[in-house]
Design an enzyme around this catalytic site. Sequence first.
Site: not given
Length: 452
Positions: A98, A263, A328-329, A200
């Site tokens: 990431d 993302e 994960h969000d 990200d």
Amino acid sequence: MTKRWRDIGSLYQIYPRSFQDTTGDGVGDLNGITGRLDYLSCLGIEAVWISPFFTSPMTDFGYDVANYRDVDPTFGTLDDFRRLLSEAHARGIKVMIDLVPCHTSDQHPWFVEARSSRDNPKREYYVWKDPQEDGSEPNNWRSQSGGRAWMLDETTGQYYLHSFLYTQPDLNWDNPAVRREMTDIVRFWFDMGVDGMRVDAIWGISKDPNFGDDTRNPNPPHDTESYGAFIHDHCKYGPHFTQYLRELASVCDEYSDRHLVFEFYPDAQLGDIYEQYREVIHAHPRGSAFFMEHRHMSWHAEHTRSAILDYLHRSVGEAIPFFCLGNHDQPRVVSRLDYERARALNFLNLLMPGISVVYYGDEIGMENGVLAATQIRDNFSPANSPVDSRDLERTPMQWNSSSFAGFSTAEPWLPVHENRSTVNVASETGDSRSMLAMHQNLLKLRQSMPLL
Ligand code: GLC
């Protein structure tokens, strides 16, 4: 020999705190991931994406980076990472990490220097503005983690921008030195043999140079001061978005078969969402954007069909489609839908052309954790909400039915879900209808049919 990104069929996302603990501190680590590579191999996984494991004070559990070139002791050491990389490659599994390019931790040495005085050479690495005449924030921008996006630095008398937590000051991408730092960081990991980066919050690399107010949303949510109460027409996707994105992705040209996946959540309020896709995907041939629309779509075949076809239509040239159901969000897919619908959607997702992304635990049908307010660790708003917290989708991987699910020998950082879905229950019962068996069958099918 690992395959090329073009020929890879699957990517497995690992949230390292929650996958496998080997040190008995209740938090997962890199050696834990290495120890589970055989499981991933048996599952038919061809690439992993590991969420941040870099040095961090953990106010956003690693998305607040204090050193981009080292491993946080919670997760191990750089040598542990090198071993993970070579063990993964030995099994033909690619490794994606990431990259958090839009902000650092407030503990990063750049920010410590930047805030020390107005004329510090690192000052321009971040975004500083004078208060308005009445002392208030420079504009109305809101933070995505709740509250205003500006924090007054008492020592130097200016506000700094933080699009997320105040412990995550925004980097100033208009400064060429910052862009060079980031491309050097990408080179550091690519030189080590890392195969790709998930990038990200990319929308924040360019902002309105005049720092104009965001427009108020004519249909605001209940909380009229929240992030959703504004249309984000100034605080993101600024005029240099494509140029900066292309600069970052062009590092891939210096290497063989490296890939970036951004993302990305289309923002309907900012106009044609497929044009936004086009802008992101076409920025560079070695860049792609995640398909995340399942998150927001109703259970409707026609909507699903047209969203998928539109995305595929935009993924031309060398862009690779990356199809996700969660991360994960986002709340777990089984909890958003129900088990049967989630199974059907997983089935569809596993047969998409391009790359099917599996969020750890979704292959065994893991559900949102059940947490009391006092067990919430995430600092994002609504903080302490057992209903909306992102911790619900971050609970420990359920390997077996022992008290800590085979994740750890100690009390885990988040509680284990009490349900019975575990890797070994699913494999022991050998139930071919199980979520795990379906994943295994379809992932193996993908490996042998590269056209999928
Ligand atoms: C991204 C990450 C999220 C993080 C945020 C700030 O949206 O996925 O987990 O909190 O960026 O870095």
